[in-house]
Motif scaffolding. Structure first.
Motif, PDB file in Angstrom:
ATOM      1  N   VAL A  16     -15.548  21.454   3.233  1.00 42.94           N
ATOM      2  CA  VAL A  16     -15.267  20.598   2.071  1.00 42.94           C
ATOM      3  C   VAL A  16     -13.763  20.313   2.028  1.00 42.94           C
ATOM      4  N   PRO A  17     -13.355  19.211   1.389  1.00 45.58           N
ATOM      5  CA  PRO A  17     -11.907  18.947   1.284  1.00 45.58           C
ATOM      6  C   PRO A  17     -11.238  19.972   0.372  1.00 45.58           C
ATOM      7  N   ARG A  18     -10.194  20.597   0.880  1.00 49.12           N
ATOM      8  CA  ARG A  18      -9.575  21.690   0.112  1.00 49.12           C
ATOM      9  C   ARG A  18      -8.120  21.458  -0.248  1.00 49.12           C
ATOM     10  N   HIS A  19      -7.450  20.547   0.471  1.00 46.35           N
ATOM     11  CA  HIS A  19      -6.004  20.436   0.282  1.00 46.35           C
ATOM     12  C   HIS A  19      -5.578  19.004  -0.012  1.00 46.35           C
ATOM     13  N   VAL A  20      -4.901  18.823  -1.128  1.00 45.47           N
ATOM     14  CA  VAL A  20      -4.279  17.526  -1.412  1.00 45.47           C
ATOM     15  C   VAL A  20      -3.252  17.284  -0.304  1.00 45.47           C
ATOM     16  N   PRO A  21      -3.292  16.105   0.323  1.00 42.87           N
ATOM     17  CA  PRO A  21      -2.317  15.868   1.409  1.00 42.87           C
ATOM     18  C   PRO A  21      -0.894  15.820   0.865  1.00 42.87           C
ATOM     19  N   TYR A  22      -0.125  16.835   1.167  1.00 43.33           N
ATOM     20  CA  TYR A  22       1.195  17.013   0.542  1.00 43.33           C
ATOM     21  C   TYR A  22       2.164  15.880   0.912  1.00 43.33           C
ATOM     22  N   GLY A  23       2.139  15.501   2.194  1.00 40.58           N
ATOM     23  CA  GLY A  23       3.054  14.460   2.652  1.00 40.58           C
ATOM     24  C   GLY A  23       2.785  13.135   1.961  1.00 40.58           C
ATOM     25  N   ILE A  24       1.519  12.759   1.868  1.00 40.30           N
ATOM     26  CA  ILE A  24       1.176  11.487   1.210  1.00 40.30           C
ATOM     27  C   ILE A  24       1.526  11.560  -0.275  1.00 40.30           C
ATOM     28  N   ALA A  25       1.273  12.712  -0.896  1.00 42.51           N
ATOM     29  CA  ALA A  25       1.591  12.871  -2.322  1.00 42.51           C
ATOM     30  C   ALA A  25       3.096  12.711  -2.560  1.00 42.51           C
ATOM     31  N   LEU A  26       3.912  13.204  -1.629  1.00 45.15           N
ATOM     32  CA  LEU A  26       5.370  13.049  -1.762  1.00 45.15           C
ATOM     33  C   LEU A  26       5.791  11.595  -1.533  1.00 45.15           C
ATOM     34  N   LEU A  27       5.232  10.982  -0.491  1.00 43.92           N
ATOM     35  CA  LEU A  27       5.612   9.595  -0.198  1.00 43.92           C
ATOM     36  C   LEU A  27       5.175   8.649  -1.308  1.00 43.92           C
ATOM     37  N   ALA A  28       4.022   8.921  -1.909  1.00 46.32           N
ATOM     38  CA  ALA A  28       3.559   8.094  -3.034  1.00 46.32           C
ATOM     39  C   ALA A  28       4.531   8.240  -4.215  1.00 46.32           C
ATOM     40  N   ALA A  29       5.001   9.465  -4.434  1.00 42.57           N
ATOM     41  CA  ALA A  29       5.959   9.699  -5.524  1.00 42.57           C
ATOM     42  C   ALA A  29       7.277   8.983  -5.235  1.00 42.57           C
ATOM     43  N   ILE A  30       7.724   9.030  -3.991  1.00 42.88           N
ATOM     44  CA  ILE A  30       8.974   8.351  -3.617  1.00 42.88           C
ATOM     45  C   ILE A  30       8.829   6.839  -3.821  1.00 42.88           C
ATOM     46  N   ALA A  31       7.685   6.296  -3.379  1.00 41.54           N
ATOM     47  CA  ALA A  31       7.463   4.846  -3.507  1.00 41.54           C
ATOM     48  C   ALA A  31       7.450   4.426  -4.980  1.00 41.54           C
ATOM     49  N   MET A  32       6.821   5.229  -5.821  1.00 42.05           N
ATOM     50  CA  MET A  32       6.779   4.896  -7.257  1.00 42.05           C
ATOM     51  C   MET A  32       8.179   5.016  -7.868  1.00 42.05           C
ATOM     52  N   ARG A  33       8.903   6.062  -7.454  1.00 40.74           N
ATOM     53  CA  ARG A  33      10.277   6.236  -7.954  1.00 40.74           C
ATOM     54  C   ARG A  33      11.131   5.011  -7.629  1.00 40.74           C
ATOM     55  N   ASP A  34      10.861   4.434  -6.434  1.00 40.97           N
ATOM     56  CA  ASP A  34      11.664   3.295  -5.998  1.00 40.97           C
ATOM     57  C   ASP A  34      11.150   1.964  -6.547  1.00 40.97           C
ATOM     58  N   GLY A  35      10.166   2.026  -7.428  1.00 45.50           N
ATOM     59  CA  GLY A  35       9.723   0.818  -8.115  1.00 45.50           C
ATOM     60  C   GLY A  35       8.619   0.030  -7.440  1.00 45.50           C
ATOM     61  N   HIS A  36       7.959   0.628  -6.445  1.00 42.65           N
ATOM     62  CA  HIS A  36       6.884  -0.091  -5.761  1.00 42.65           C
ATOM     63  C   HIS A  36       5.547   0.126  -6.475  1.00 42.65           C
ATOM     64  N   LEU A  37       4.590  -0.746  -6.156  1.00 42.67           N
ATOM     65  CA  LEU A  37       3.246  -0.633  -6.726  1.00 42.67           C
ATOM     66  C   LEU A  37       2.393   0.208  -5.770  1.00 42.67           C
ATOM     67  N   VAL A  38       1.823   1.258  -6.279  1.00 47.85           N
ATOM     68  CA  VAL A  38       1.173   2.244  -5.406  1.00 47.85           C
ATOM     69  C   VAL A  38      -0.261   2.523  -5.842  1.00 47.85           C
ATOM     70  N   GLN A  39      -1.157   2.572  -4.868  1.00 43.86           N
ATOM     71  CA  GLN A  39      -2.508   3.099  -5.096  1.00 43.86           C
ATOM     72  C   GLN A  39      -2.826   4.062  -3.953  1.00 43.86           C
ATOM     73  N   VAL A  40      -3.630   5.066  -4.258  1.00 43.73           N
ATOM     74  CA  VAL A  40      -4.034   6.038  -3.235  1.00 43.73           C
ATOM     75  C   VAL A  40      -5.552   6.049  -3.142  1.00 43.73           C
ATOM     76  N   TYR A  41      -6.055   5.951  -1.918  1.00 45.32           N
ATOM     77  CA  TYR A  41      -7.491   6.180  -1.680  1.00 45.32           C
ATOM     78  C   TYR A  41      -7.612   7.417  -0.800  1.00 45.32           C
ATOM     79  N   ASP A  42      -8.170   8.459  -1.355  1.00 45.61           N
ATOM     80  CA  ASP A  42      -8.304   9.714  -0.619  1.00 45.61           C
ATOM     81  C   ASP A  42      -9.689   9.756   0.051  1.00 45.61           C
ATOM     82  N   ALA A  43      -9.742   9.159   1.244  1.00 49.44           N
ATOM     83  CA  ALA A  43     -11.031   9.072   1.948  1.00 49.44           C
ATOM     84  C   ALA A  43     -11.542  10.470   2.326  1.00 49.44           C
TER      85      ALA A  43
END
Lengths: 522, 57
Positions: A16-43
């Motif tokens: 089963v999926p057990r771990h939130v992908p840490y790298g993507i979670a950080l990059l998504a936070a960086i992108a939002m901090r920089d003012g970009h529009l962000v969506q995440v699909y955790d396939a």
């Protein structure tokens, strides 16, 4: 402003999926901090198949579809980028993470749908890609740390990207963009300790990057200062990682204040009761900081009210508590009894030790800096501190022989270790991959992609690097080890010796030091 | 209903997770059976282990 869709590919589908992908979670936070529009699909979390993926890709006009992951996610990534290109023909597809970094030129060849590859750490490179896209600029060779397609499809590697040294400048991971309540929290349990078993709301934290050691099987894929840009015989730039006699390392860690503030944030916002430290080796950081780092994290953990309540109160452990238990990775030679006790008092429940083997000759050749004696010493120190040691083992080392197998079995018996060993696996980016690449390709009919597609979590054999045993022998020997069947192992050694014409009394090995051999592509 | 996409703006077309379908008995059986075949394991089983570093290990 750039509109970006992050897609987390499937990995370890047998679990089963057990771990939130840490790298993507950080990059998504960086992108939002920089003012970009962000969506995440955790396939990986949803596991809904191609229909849902197509719906997600068609949900908006994405400027960027961004993917990343470890090498074992390659099969899923290959599928996702094919569909992404079909559904979003004009979107820029960006791939990063270990999967791209380990074999950048090969990956760009196997995945023609990918426009830009991010080599190594993406903390600076990815935001720059988003900013440039927002400005209508697609001159990727001007962005350090990328690989892209030039005229005629020729691959262009830009200069190497420097590592981020001020790690505390990173925002907290955007955990809220992942299905925590729907998927991850119900899969919080980690069956390595009683506290891990009882975890109901777990998140992971990466408090440091890199490791000072040079384990031949390990790979860091650029985040540990292990990556070098080299020009090949064909004049083309490529990346190179650990090779016999050629190792480089950079150790980086967050401040204890950042780590504990992040843990407190996760506790307050997501009501977590367990944290898994993803760090390669917590003890490397502790040693590099002159034994200050871990102790300070433990002190601040308590000061910020994160210590499990029964440890704080000195009462019996129960099945309910306030505070956070946590786990991580330790090292046989680098841990100390003092720090282990500190860690337990702050809520550490289990520590993973890559003991790998209890054979002196195997450990000596491994580059880990440990011996059977330090393995055993750390095992008892950890137990005495009240922490469960998780004694991981591996079979199928290049120099594995009948004596090394018996050495490990003897230690398991004496120490009460129940273990099903992993198989020694030459992951791309490791020294073993560099040394044995030709043989790995031969074992897959000359098709390296086939090997990469087969790679998993080392519970199955994907390529044999043992000089003494083939895949059938390794599978059989592992089974006999599990059953503690020394008689049949002795019996098979006689057959093995006869077929290799090695008389009794001589070492049961055909091993030759590979560092004396030419390295493929070197 | 859960959203498949999570982010800092509303996408043009919302995508929701389908309602979970109850697991079939066959599916449950196969999942449970797979656990018996599974992966790696490592733990310490003894409650009390004697430590003597002078012994040859």
């Amino acid at each position: 402003m750039t509109k970006v869709l992050f897609v987390n590919p499937l990995v370890r589908e047998e679990d089963v999926p057990r771990h939130v992908p840490y790298g993507i979670a950080l990059l998504a936070a960086i992108a939002m901090r920089d003012g970009h529009l962000v969506q995440v699909y955790d396939a990986n979390a949803w596991r809904l198949g191609e229909g849902a993926l197509r719906e997600v890709l068609g949900a908006d006009d994405w400027d960027v579809v961004a993917l990343g992951g470890i090498t074992t996610a390659y099969g899923s990534i290959k599928h996702i980028v094919r569909i992404a290109r079909e559904v979003c023909p004009k979107t820029t597809i960006v791939l990063g993470g270990g999967v791209l970094t380990s074999l950048p030129r090969e990956m760009m060849g196997w995945l023609p749908e990918v426009d830009v590859g991010v080599i190594g750490e993406a903390f600076k490179t990815f935001p720059e890609i988003l900013d440039r896209l927002g400005a209508g600029d697609r001159a990727w060779p001007a962005v350090k740390g990328t690989i892209s397609r030039g005229p005629g499809g020729k691959l262009a590697m830009s200069p190497a990207r420097e590592l981020l040294h001020d790690l505390d400048s990173l925002p907290f991971p955007a955990w809220e963009l992942f299905p925590l309540e729907e998927v991850y929290f119900p899969n919080s349990q980690v069956l390595f300790s009683e506290e891990g078993m009882l975890a109901t709301r777990r998140l992971d934290i990466n408090a440091s990057y890199g490791c000072s050691l040079i384990c031949r099987f390990c790979y860091h894929l650029g985040i540990a200062g292990d990556m070098r840009y080299v020009e090949g015989k064909d004049g083309e730039l490529n990346v190179e990682f650990d090779r016999p006699g050629a190792y480089t390392r950079v150790i980086r860690y967050h401040s204890p204040e950042y780590v504990v503030k992040l843990a407190r944030h996760a506790y307050d916002r997501f009501k977590i009761n367990f944290i898994g430290f993803l760090d390669e080796n917590l003890m490397t950081m502790d040693q590099s900081s002159n034994r200050v780092w871990m102790r300070e994290i433990c002190r601040l953990w308590k000061e910020n009210g994160l210590q499990p309540s029964y440890l704080r109160d000195g009462s019996e452990r129960t099945e309910s508590w306030t505070g956070i238990h946590w786990s991580g990775t330790s090292h046989a030679t680098l841990c100390t009894p003092e720090i282990l006790k500190e860690m337990r008092s702050a809520g550490c429940s289990h520590l993973v030790y890559g003991y790998e083997s209890f054979s002196p000759q195997v450990l000596k050749r491994l580059g880990k800096g440990s011996t059977p004696k330090t393995n055993i010493r750390s095992f008892f120190w950890t137990l005495e501190a009240g922490i469960r040691p998780i004694p991981n083992q591996i079979i199928g080392f290049p120099s594995e022989d009948f004596d090394s197998i018996r050495d490990s079995m003897g230690a398991w018996e004496r120490l009460g270790i129940v273990v099903k060993p992993f198989f020694a696996t030459p992951y791309p980016g490791s020294e073993w991959f560099a040394v044995y690449r030709e043989s790995i390709e031969e074992q897959h009919g000359g098709d390296l992609e086939k090997f990469v597609l087969e790679l998993g979590d080392a519970t199955k054999i994907t390529a044999v690097i043992s000089h003494n045993f083939n895949a059938v022998e390794l599978l059989g020997l592992r089974e006999l080890m599990l059953m503690k069947d020394r008689v049949r192992i002795d019996e098979y050694e006689r057959v093995w010796r006869a077929s290799r014409k090695i008389p009794a009394g001589h070492p049961s090995t055909l091993y030759r030091d590979p560092s004396a051999l030419a390295v493929v592509g070197g | 209903m859960s959203k498949l996409l999570k982010g800092n703006f509303e996408p043009k077309k919302p995508v929701n997770a389908p309602a979970p379908t109850p697991e079939t008995l066959e599916g449950r059986f196969e999942r449970e059976a797979m656990k018996r075949l599974g992966g790696s394991i490592a733990y310490v089983s003894k409650k009390k282990v004697m430590w003597d570093l002078k012994k040859k290990d």
